[in-house]
Design a protein around this motif. Structure first.
Motif, PDB file in Angstrom:
ATOM      1  N   ASP A  32       0.907  -1.325   0.085  1.00 26.02           N
ATOM      2  CA  ASP A  32       0.166   0.011   0.108  1.00 26.02           C
ATOM      3  C   ASP A  32       0.815   1.178   0.021  1.00 26.02           C
ATOM      4  OD1 ASP A  32      -2.837  -0.994   0.420  1.00 26.02           O
ATOM      5  OD2 ASP A  32      -1.909  -1.920   1.917  1.00 26.02           O
ATOM      6  N   VAL A  33       0.341   2.321  -0.790  1.00 24.92           N
ATOM      7  CA  VAL A  33       0.933   3.471  -0.849  1.00 24.92           C
ATOM      8  C   VAL A  33       0.265   4.619  -0.026  1.00 24.92           C
ATOM      9  CG1 VAL A  33       2.400   2.965  -2.785  1.00 24.92           C
ATOM     10  CG2 VAL A  33       0.047   4.134  -3.212  1.00 24.92           C
ATOM     11  N   THR A  34      -1.146   4.351   0.280  1.00 23.49           N
ATOM     12  CA  THR A  34      -2.014   5.165   0.750  1.00 23.49           C
ATOM     13  C   THR A  34      -2.056   4.999   2.370  1.00 23.49           C
ATOM     14  OG1 THR A  34      -3.947   3.774   0.899  1.00 23.49           O
ATOM     15  CG2 THR A  34      -3.678   5.231  -1.072  1.00 23.49           C
ATOM     16  N   PRO A  35      -2.016   6.054   3.293  1.00 21.44           N
ATOM     17  CA  PRO A  35      -2.187   5.859   4.522  1.00 21.44           C
ATOM     18  C   PRO A  35      -3.080   4.859   5.206  1.00 21.44           C
ATOM     19  CG  PRO A  35      -2.535   8.164   3.975  1.00 21.44           C
ATOM     20  CD  PRO A  35      -2.551   7.237   2.938  1.00 21.44           C
ATOM     21  N   TRP A  36      -2.567   4.141   6.281  1.00 19.34           N
ATOM     22  CA  TRP A  36      -3.458   3.146   6.825  1.00 19.34           C
ATOM     23  C   TRP A  36      -4.712   3.479   7.246  1.00 19.34           C
ATOM     24  CZ3 TRP A  36      -5.967   2.488  11.768  1.00 19.34           C
ATOM     25  CH2 TRP A  36      -6.248   1.382  12.081  1.00 19.34           C
ATOM     26  N   PRO A  37      -5.833   2.586   6.801  1.00 24.18           N
ATOM     27  CA  PRO A  37      -7.083   3.025   6.730  1.00 24.18           C
ATOM     28  C   PRO A  37      -7.909   2.365   7.849  1.00 24.18           C
ATOM     29  CG  PRO A  37      -7.104   0.937   5.270  1.00 24.18           C
ATOM     30  CD  PRO A  37      -5.556   1.488   5.620  1.00 24.18           C
ATOM     31  N   ALA A  38      -8.571   3.388   8.618  1.00 24.78           N
ATOM     32  CA  ALA A  38      -9.375   2.827   9.934  1.00 24.78           C
ATOM     33  C   ALA A  38     -10.327   1.695   9.672  1.00 24.78           C
ATOM     34  CB  ALA A  38      -9.982   3.973  10.656  1.00 24.78           C
ATOM     35  N   ALA A  39     -10.286   0.771  10.451  1.00 24.58           N
ATOM     36  CA  ALA A  39     -11.362  -0.217  10.360  1.00 24.58           C
ATOM     37  C   ALA A  39     -12.848   0.136   9.932  1.00 24.58           C
ATOM     38  CB  ALA A  39     -11.141  -1.122  11.733  1.00 24.58           C
ATOM     39  N   ASP A  40     -13.081   1.335  10.642  1.00 24.30           N
ATOM     40  CA  ASP A  40     -14.347   1.752  10.172  1.00 24.30           C
ATOM     41  C   ASP A  40     -14.575   2.977   9.187  1.00 24.30           C
ATOM     42  OD1 ASP A  40     -13.267   3.682  11.387  1.00 24.30           O
ATOM     43  OD2 ASP A  40     -14.778   4.366  12.992  1.00 24.30           O
ATOM     44  N   ALA A  41     -13.542   2.977   8.402  1.00 19.12           N
ATOM     45  CA  ALA A  41     -13.339   3.917   7.125  1.00 19.12           C
ATOM     46  C   ALA A  41     -14.439   3.319   5.991  1.00 19.12           C
ATOM     47  CB  ALA A  41     -11.976   4.247   6.719  1.00 19.12           C
ATOM     48  N   ALA A  42     -15.219   4.386   5.464  1.00 18.64           N
ATOM     49  CA  ALA A  42     -15.838   3.872   4.331  1.00 18.64           C
ATOM     50  C   ALA A  42     -15.235   3.103   3.225  1.00 18.64           C
ATOM     51  CB  ALA A  42     -16.879   4.875   3.863  1.00 18.64           C
ATOM     52  N   VAL A  43     -15.958   2.167   2.830  1.00 17.41           N
ATOM     53  CA  VAL A  43     -15.272   1.578   1.497  1.00 17.41           C
ATOM     54  C   VAL A  43     -15.882   2.032   0.336  1.00 17.41           C
ATOM     55  CG1 VAL A  43     -14.806  -0.594   0.368  1.00 17.41           C
ATOM     56  CG2 VAL A  43     -14.355  -0.387   2.817  1.00 17.41           C
ATOM     57  N   PHE A  44     -17.634   1.958   0.263  1.00 19.14           N
ATOM     58  CA  PHE A  44     -18.108   2.573  -0.554  1.00 19.14           C
ATOM     59  C   PHE A  44     -18.367   3.778  -0.468  1.00 19.14           C
ATOM     60  CE2 PHE A  44     -19.880  -1.858   0.076  1.00 19.14           C
ATOM     61  CZ  PHE A  44     -18.898  -2.482  -0.762  1.00 19.14           C
ATOM     62  N   ASP A  45     -17.419   4.757  -1.059  1.00 21.50           N
ATOM     63  CA  ASP A  45     -17.227   6.214  -0.788  1.00 21.50           C
ATOM     64  C   ASP A  45     -17.664   7.125  -2.139  1.00 21.50           C
ATOM     65  OD1 ASP A  45     -15.090   5.817  -2.390  1.00 21.50           O
ATOM     66  OD2 ASP A  45     -13.614   6.207  -1.065  1.00 21.50           O
ATOM     67  N   GLY A  46     -18.294   6.553  -3.036  1.00 25.13           N
ATOM     68  CA  GLY A  46     -18.625   7.452  -4.168  1.00 25.13           C
ATOM     69  C   GLY A  46     -17.581   7.140  -5.308  1.00 25.13           C
ATOM     70  N   ARG A  47     -16.319   6.942  -4.986  1.00 23.90           N
ATOM     71  CA  ARG A  47     -15.261   6.410  -6.046  1.00 23.90           C
ATOM     72  C   ARG A  47     -15.289   5.079  -6.078  1.00 23.90           C
ATOM     73  NH1 ARG A  47      -9.729   7.582  -4.565  1.00 23.90           N
ATOM     74  NH2 ARG A  47     -10.709   6.652  -2.383  1.00 23.90           N
ATOM     75  N   GLN A  48     -15.561   4.285  -4.903  1.00 24.74           N
ATOM     76  CA  GLN A  48     -15.577   2.731  -5.226  1.00 24.74           C
ATOM     77  C   GLN A  48     -17.144   2.306  -4.728  1.00 24.74           C
ATOM     78  OE1 GLN A  48     -11.540   1.153  -3.348  1.00 24.74           O
ATOM     79  NE2 GLN A  48     -12.623   2.419  -1.701  1.00 24.74           N
ATOM     80  N   ALA A  49     -17.710   1.253  -5.473  1.00 26.34           N
ATOM     81  CA  ALA A  49     -19.118   1.046  -5.157  1.00 26.34           C
ATOM     82  C   ALA A  49     -19.140  -0.619  -5.275  1.00 26.34           C
ATOM     83  CB  ALA A  49     -19.707   1.315  -6.447  1.00 26.34           C
ATOM     84  N   PRO A  50     -20.209  -1.295  -4.628  1.00 25.82           N
ATOM     85  CA  PRO A  50     -20.105  -2.728  -4.316  1.00 25.82           C
ATOM     86  C   PRO A  50     -19.955  -3.446  -5.741  1.00 25.82           C
ATOM     87  CG  PRO A  50     -21.967  -1.565  -3.305  1.00 25.82           C
ATOM     88  CD  PRO A  50     -21.163  -0.349  -4.057  1.00 25.82           C
ATOM     89  N   GLU A  51     -20.544  -3.059  -6.867  1.00 26.74           N
ATOM     90  CA  GLU A  51     -20.468  -3.708  -8.081  1.00 26.74           C
ATOM     91  C   GLU A  51     -19.030  -3.734  -8.749  1.00 26.74           C
ATOM     92  OE1 GLU A  51     -21.620   0.502  -9.126  1.00 26.74           O
ATOM     93  OE2 GLU A  51     -22.254  -1.088  -7.532  1.00 26.74           O
ATOM     94  N   GLN A  52     -18.022  -3.025  -8.249  1.00 28.51           N
ATOM     95  CA  GLN A  52     -16.413  -3.317  -8.465  1.00 28.51           C
ATOM     96  C   GLN A  52     -15.789  -4.508  -7.829  1.00 28.51           C
ATOM     97  OE1 GLN A  52     -15.136   0.767  -7.413  1.00 28.51           O
ATOM     98  NE2 GLN A  52     -16.060   1.702  -9.187  1.00 28.51           N
ATOM     99  N   PHE A  53     -16.557  -4.876  -6.744  1.00 26.67           N
ATOM    100  CA  PHE A  53     -15.918  -5.789  -5.733  1.00 26.67           C
ATOM    101  C   PHE A  53     -16.166  -7.404  -6.135  1.00 26.67           C
ATOM    102  CE2 PHE A  53     -14.860  -1.871  -3.718  1.00 26.67           C
ATOM    103  CZ  PHE A  53     -13.771  -1.834  -3.078  1.00 26.67           C
ATOM    104  N   LEU A  54     -15.561  -8.319  -6.053  1.00 24.74           N
ATOM    105  CA  LEU A  54     -15.918  -9.680  -5.764  1.00 24.74           C
ATOM    106  C   LEU A  54     -15.377  -9.993  -4.333  1.00 24.74           C
ATOM    107  CD1 LEU A  54     -14.975 -11.254  -9.391  1.00 24.74           C
ATOM    108  CD2 LEU A  54     -17.262 -10.611  -8.450  1.00 24.74           C
ATOM    109  N   ILE A  55     -16.374 -10.764  -3.764  1.00 21.32           N
ATOM    110  CA  ILE A  55     -15.993 -10.966  -2.311  1.00 21.32           C
ATOM    111  C   ILE A  55     -15.759 -12.655  -2.255  1.00 21.32           C
ATOM    112  CG2 ILE A  55     -16.982 -11.363  -0.004  1.00 21.32           C
ATOM    113  CD1 ILE A  55     -16.844  -8.542  -0.681  1.00 21.32           C
ATOM    114  N   ALA A  56     -14.471 -12.987  -1.528  1.00 22.19           N
ATOM    115  CA  ALA A  56     -14.532 -14.525  -1.412  1.00 22.19           C
ATOM    116  C   ALA A  56     -14.908 -14.866   0.138  1.00 22.19           C
ATOM    117  CB  ALA A  56     -13.100 -14.825  -1.433  1.00 22.19           C
ATOM    118  N   GLU A  57     -15.577 -15.812   0.263  1.00 20.64           N
ATOM    119  CA  GLU A  57     -16.332 -16.302   1.688  1.00 20.64           C
ATOM    120  C   GLU A  57     -15.884 -17.842   1.820  1.00 20.64           C
ATOM    121  OE1 GLU A  57     -20.184 -13.733   2.568  1.00 20.64           O
ATOM    122  OE2 GLU A  57     -20.341 -15.631   1.453  1.00 20.64           O
ATOM    123  N   LEU A  58     -15.135 -18.109   2.733  1.00 20.82           N
ATOM    124  CA  LEU A  58     -14.812 -19.550   3.086  1.00 20.82           C
ATOM    125  C   LEU A  58     -15.859 -20.132   4.383  1.00 20.82           C
ATOM    126  CD1 LEU A  58     -11.072 -19.844   2.636  1.00 20.82           C
ATOM    127  CD2 LEU A  58     -12.671 -21.158   1.193  1.00 20.82           C
TER     128      LEU A  58
END
Length: 164
Positions: A32-58
Protein backbone atom coordinates in the motif's frame (compact mmCIF):
# COMPACT_ATOMS: atom_id res chain seq x y z
CA UNK A 1 -9.21 -25.04 5.33
CA UNK A 2 -10.20 -26.02 1.80
CA UNK A 3 -11.20 -24.16 -1.34
CA UNK A 4 -14.06 -26.66 -1.63
CA UNK A 5 -15.97 -24.30 0.68
CA UNK A 6 -15.08 -21.22 -1.41
CA UNK A 7 -17.82 -18.93 -2.69
CA UNK A 8 -16.89 -15.91 -4.82
CA UNK A 9 -19.75 -13.47 -5.27
CA UNK A 10 -20.53 -9.86 -6.09
CA UNK A 11 -20.28 -7.51 -3.11
CA UNK A 12 -23.40 -5.81 -1.75
CA UNK A 13 -23.78 -2.72 0.45
CA UNK A 14 -24.14 -4.91 3.54
CA UNK A 15 -20.56 -6.15 3.04
CA UNK A 16 -19.04 -2.72 3.68
CA UNK A 17 -18.26 -3.15 7.38
CA UNK A 18 -16.54 -6.51 6.84
CA UNK A 19 -14.64 -5.17 3.82
CA UNK A 20 -13.43 -2.16 5.80
CA UNK A 21 -12.22 -4.39 8.63
CA UNK A 22 -10.38 -6.69 6.20
CA UNK A 23 -8.82 -3.76 4.32
CA UNK A 24 -7.53 -2.37 7.60
CA UNK A 25 -6.27 -5.80 8.73
CA UNK A 26 -4.20 -6.48 5.60
CA UNK A 27 -2.79 -2.97 5.09
CA UNK A 28 0.99 -3.16 4.67
CA UNK A 29 3.88 -1.06 3.37
CA UNK A 30 4.61 -4.04 1.15
CA UNK A 31 1.46 -3.40 -0.88
CA UNK A 32 0.00 0.00 0.00
CA UNK A 33 1.05 3.55 -0.82
CA UNK A 34 -1.90 5.20 0.91
CA UNK A 35 -2.12 5.81 4.66
CA UNK A 36 -3.42 3.05 6.90
CA UNK A 37 -7.24 3.04 6.73
CA UNK A 38 -9.22 2.88 9.96
CA UNK A 39 -11.28 -0.29 10.33
CA UNK A 40 -14.46 1.79 10.19
CA UNK A 41 -13.46 3.99 7.22
CA UNK A 42 -15.96 3.86 4.36
CA UNK A 43 -15.19 1.50 1.50
CA UNK A 44 -18.14 2.48 -0.69
CA UNK A 45 -17.30 6.17 -0.84
CA UNK A 46 -18.49 7.40 -4.22
CA UNK A 47 -15.28 6.38 -6.00
CA UNK A 48 -15.69 2.74 -5.03
CA UNK A 49 -18.98 0.86 -5.33
CA UNK A 50 -20.14 -2.69 -4.46
CA UNK A 51 -20.36 -3.73 -8.12
CA UNK A 52 -16.58 -3.23 -8.45
CA UNK A 53 -15.82 -5.85 -5.80
CA UNK A 54 -15.88 -9.63 -5.79
CA UNK A 55 -15.97 -11.16 -2.33
CA UNK A 56 -14.46 -14.52 -1.35
CA UNK A 57 -16.13 -16.37 1.49
CA UNK A 58 -14.87 -19.54 3.12
CA UNK A 59 -17.35 -21.26 5.36
CA UNK A 60 -19.58 -18.18 5.24
CA UNK A 61 -16.82 -15.85 6.45
CA UNK A 62 -15.15 -13.09 4.46
CA UNK A 63 -11.70 -14.31 3.43
CA UNK A 64 -10.76 -11.86 0.67
CA UNK A 65 -11.78 -9.50 -2.09
CA UNK A 66 -10.69 -8.20 -5.45
CA UNK A 67 -11.70 -4.90 -7.05
CA UNK A 68 -11.60 -4.40 -10.83
CA UNK A 69 -12.64 -1.27 -12.71
CA UNK A 70 -12.18 0.45 -16.05
CA UNK A 71 -8.83 2.27 -15.80
CA UNK A 72 -10.23 5.43 -17.42
CA UNK A 73 -13.66 6.78 -18.45
CA UNK A 74 -12.56 6.97 -22.11
CA UNK A 75 -14.54 5.06 -24.75
CA UNK A 76 -11.27 4.20 -26.52
CA UNK A 77 -10.13 2.37 -23.34
CA UNK A 78 -13.42 0.59 -22.63
CA UNK A 79 -11.98 -2.83 -23.52
CA UNK A 80 -9.53 -2.75 -20.57
CA UNK A 81 -10.13 -3.44 -16.88
CA UNK A 82 -7.70 -2.88 -14.06
CA UNK A 83 -7.34 -4.66 -10.74
CA UNK A 84 -7.22 -1.91 -8.13
CA UNK A 85 -7.27 -3.91 -4.94
CA UNK A 86 -6.71 -7.49 -3.84
CA UNK A 87 -6.76 -8.69 -0.26
CA UNK A 88 -6.69 -12.08 1.40
CA UNK A 89 -7.12 -12.53 5.14
CA UNK A 90 -3.80 -13.70 6.64
CA UNK A 91 -5.32 -16.92 8.00
CA UNK A 92 -6.62 -17.77 4.49
CA UNK A 93 -3.31 -17.32 2.65
CA UNK A 94 -1.48 -20.17 1.00
CA UNK A 95 -4.58 -22.04 -0.24
CA UNK A 96 -4.93 -20.47 -3.69
CA UNK A 97 -7.55 -17.91 -2.71
CA UNK A 98 -5.65 -14.97 -4.25
CA UNK A 99 -5.36 -16.80 -7.56
CA UNK A 100 -9.06 -17.74 -7.45
CA UNK A 101 -9.99 -14.07 -6.89
CA UNK A 102 -7.77 -12.82 -9.73
CA UNK A 103 -9.15 -15.44 -12.11
CA UNK A 104 -12.73 -14.57 -11.06
CA UNK A 105 -12.04 -10.87 -11.73
CA UNK A 106 -10.64 -11.74 -15.17
CA UNK A 107 -13.67 -13.92 -15.95
CA UNK A 108 -16.06 -11.16 -14.87
CA UNK A 109 -14.20 -8.60 -17.01
CA UNK A 110 -14.23 -10.98 -19.98
CA UNK A 111 -18.00 -11.47 -19.53
CA UNK A 112 -18.38 -7.67 -19.72
CA UNK A 113 -16.52 -7.64 -23.04
CA UNK A 114 -13.06 -6.64 -21.79
CA UNK A 115 -10.06 -7.87 -23.77
CA UNK A 116 -7.27 -6.95 -21.33
CA UNK A 117 -6.68 -6.80 -17.59
CA UNK A 118 -3.94 -4.60 -16.13
CA UNK A 119 -2.68 -3.81 -12.65
CA UNK A 120 0.03 -1.97 -10.79
CA UNK A 121 2.12 -3.58 -8.08
CA UNK A 122 4.98 -2.27 -5.98
CA UNK A 123 8.35 -3.56 -7.13
CA UNK A 124 9.26 -4.92 -3.70
CA UNK A 125 6.01 -6.91 -3.36
CA UNK A 126 7.48 -10.19 -4.61
CA UNK A 127 4.64 -12.44 -3.32
CA UNK A 128 2.03 -10.44 -5.26
CA UNK A 129 4.19 -10.32 -8.37
CA UNK A 130 4.59 -14.13 -8.27
CA UNK A 131 0.82 -14.51 -7.85
CA UNK A 132 0.10 -12.30 -10.85
CA UNK A 133 2.67 -14.14 -12.97
CA UNK A 134 0.98 -17.46 -12.06
CA UNK A 135 -2.25 -15.88 -13.33
CA UNK A 136 -0.68 -15.07 -16.70
CA UNK A 137 0.27 -11.43 -16.13
CA UNK A 138 3.55 -10.12 -17.53
CA UNK A 139 5.50 -6.98 -16.73
CA UNK A 140 4.69 -4.33 -19.33
CA UNK A 141 6.54 -1.42 -17.80
CA UNK A 142 8.27 -0.07 -14.73
CA UNK A 143 8.14 3.42 -13.29
CA UNK A 144 11.43 3.54 -11.37
CA UNK A 145 11.40 5.03 -7.87
CA UNK A 146 7.75 6.09 -8.29
CA UNK A 147 7.01 6.03 -4.55
CA UNK A 148 8.97 6.99 -1.43
CA UNK A 149 7.94 4.55 1.31
CA UNK A 150 9.57 4.62 4.73
CA UNK A 151 12.59 6.46 3.34
CA UNK A 152 13.12 4.05 0.40
CA UNK A 153 12.26 4.59 -3.23
CA UNK A 154 10.05 1.84 -4.66
CA UNK A 155 9.28 1.04 -8.30
CA UNK A 156 5.73 0.90 -9.64
CA UNK A 157 5.43 -2.20 -11.85
CA UNK A 158 2.77 -2.26 -14.55
CA UNK A 159 1.50 -5.74 -15.45
CA UNK A 160 -1.12 -6.95 -17.90
CA UNK A 161 -2.62 -9.94 -19.65
CA UNK A 162 -5.01 -10.66 -22.51
CA UNK A 163 -8.44 -11.99 -21.60
CA UNK A 164 -9.31 -13.51 -25.00
Amino acid sequence: MSLADLIIRQAVLEDEERLAALRSMVWSRLSDVTPWPAADAAVFDGRQAPEQFLIAELGGRLAGFVRQVPPTPLASNRHVRQIQGLAVKPSARGYGLGQALVEAACAAARAEGARRMTLRVLGHNHPARRLYERCGFAVEGICPEEFLIDGRYVDDVLMGRRLH
